[in-house]
Design an enzyme around this catalytic site. Structure first.
Site, short mmCIF file in Angstrom:
data_model
loop_
_atom_site.label_atom_id
_atom_site.label_comp_id
_atom_site.label_asym_id
_atom_site.label_seq_id
_atom_site.Cartn_x
_atom_site.Cartn_y
_atom_site.Cartn_z
N HIS A 26 0.85 -1.19 0.00
CA HIS A 26 0.00 0.00 0.00
C HIS A 26 0.89 1.24 0.00
CE1 HIS A 26 -2.78 -3.10 1.53
NE2 HIS A 26 -3.64 -2.46 0.77
N HIS A 33 -3.76 -6.65 -6.02
CA HIS A 33 -3.74 -7.77 -5.09
C HIS A 33 -5.17 -8.14 -4.68
CE1 HIS A 33 -3.48 -4.08 -2.63
NE2 HIS A 33 -4.11 -4.76 -1.69
N CYS A 68 -13.47 -4.52 5.35
CA CYS A 68 -12.64 -4.88 4.20
C CYS A 68 -11.41 -5.60 4.72
CB CYS A 68 -12.20 -3.63 3.44
SG CYS A 68 -13.54 -2.68 2.75
N HIS A 70 -7.99 -8.66 3.47
CA HIS A 70 -7.25 -9.46 2.50
C HIS A 70 -7.25 -10.92 2.95
CE1 HIS A 70 -5.53 -5.38 2.54
NE2 HIS A 70 -5.44 -5.53 1.24
N GLU A 88 -12.29 -7.31 13.59
CA GLU A 88 -12.53 -5.86 13.53
C GLU A 88 -13.78 -5.42 14.28
OE1 GLU A 88 -12.29 -3.99 9.70
OE2 GLU A 88 -10.53 -5.15 9.09
N TYR A 105 -10.99 -2.36 -8.35
CA TYR A 105 -10.90 -0.90 -8.39
C TYR A 105 -9.47 -0.45 -8.15
CZ TYR A 105 -10.26 -0.61 -3.36
OH TYR A 105 -9.73 -0.72 -2.10
N GLU A 115 -4.72 2.42 -3.58
CA GLU A 115 -5.34 1.12 -3.34
C GLU A 115 -5.60 0.53 -4.72
OE1 GLU A 115 -5.77 -0.97 -1.13
OE2 GLU A 115 -6.54 -0.18 0.75
N GLU A 117 -7.07 -3.14 -5.97
CA GLU A 117 -7.51 -4.43 -5.47
C GLU A 117 -8.50 -5.12 -6.40
OE1 GLU A 117 -6.97 -3.68 -0.71
OE2 GLU A 117 -8.98 -3.42 -1.53
N TRP A 162 -14.06 2.87 -2.97
CA TRP A 162 -14.50 1.54 -3.36
C TRP A 162 -15.97 1.33 -3.02
CZ3 TRP A 162 -10.77 2.49 0.32
CH2 TRP A 162 -11.11 2.23 1.65
#
Length: 194
Positions: A26, A33, A68, A70, A88, A105, A115, A117, A162
């Site tokens: 980032h 990714h 959000c 990964h 979270e 995006y 970003e 992704e 996003w």
């Protein structure tokens, strides 16, 4: 000793190219990714919005969708959604339903951080209360989906880039988010099919 979290790097066709430390991907030259976005709803069809923690590298203090993250290398994306919701927001979800399998995006912050992704989008329906982790979330708010979707699409709500792109695609699935039909996992990018 904890090991550094890695993300899956992908090409434009959604094929895995390898992995890289999350902290390295980032910046101003962010490689494409694998990630995910999720929208948590209660049984009344209200969506859970979160304000990103003030110290986040990308879009700090910005309101966005519920969660959000990964997937770890080799981790099914729907399991990653459930894992991150627990971490979270303290939400113990039973499952995550795939809604937008091929969303992607690229967004650039004012300071040049990018970003980039390939970011399948999931819906999660819960009865549970929320217990935000302050390392990730600054604030939460429940909002009726129709009100949120209209505000997001009319530019009345300041939200992450996003999320702004995802909301119109989600509204195409129907007016009631609890009745959206999940997509097939066969439509996920190759790197996300495990």
């Amino acid at each position: 000793m904890t090991t550094e979290e890695h993300v899956v790097l992908v090409d434009r066709d959604g094929r895995a190219l390898g992995t890289a430390p999350k902290t390295s991907v980032h910046g101003r030259e962010t490689p494409l990714h694998l990630a995910f976005s999720s929208y948590v709803f209660d049984r009344e069809g209200r969506v859970l919005l979160t304000r990103r923690a003030d110290h986040k590298i990308t879009w700090p203090s910005v309101w966005t969708n519920s969660c959000c993250g990964h997937p770890l290398p080799g981790e099914p994306v729907d399991r990653a959604v459930v894992r991150r919701l627990s971490y979270e927001l303290g939400i113990e979800a039973e499952r995550a339903d795939l809604m937008l399998p091929a969303f992607s995006y690229r967004a650039v912050m004012a300071n040049g951080i990018v970003e980039h992704e390939l970011c399948p989008v999931y819906r999660v329906v819960v009865d549970a209360s929320v217990s935000p982790n302050p390392d990730e979330v600054g604030e939460t708010r429940w909002m009726p989906w129709k009100e949120f979707a209209e505000g997001a699409q009319n530019g009345l709500l300041a939200i992450s880039p996003w999320c702004r792109e995802q909301v119109p695609l989600l509204t195409e699935l129907g007016s009631d988010p609890l009745r959206w039909q999940p997509a097939s996992s066969d439509d996920l990018p190759l790197a996300a099919r495990l």
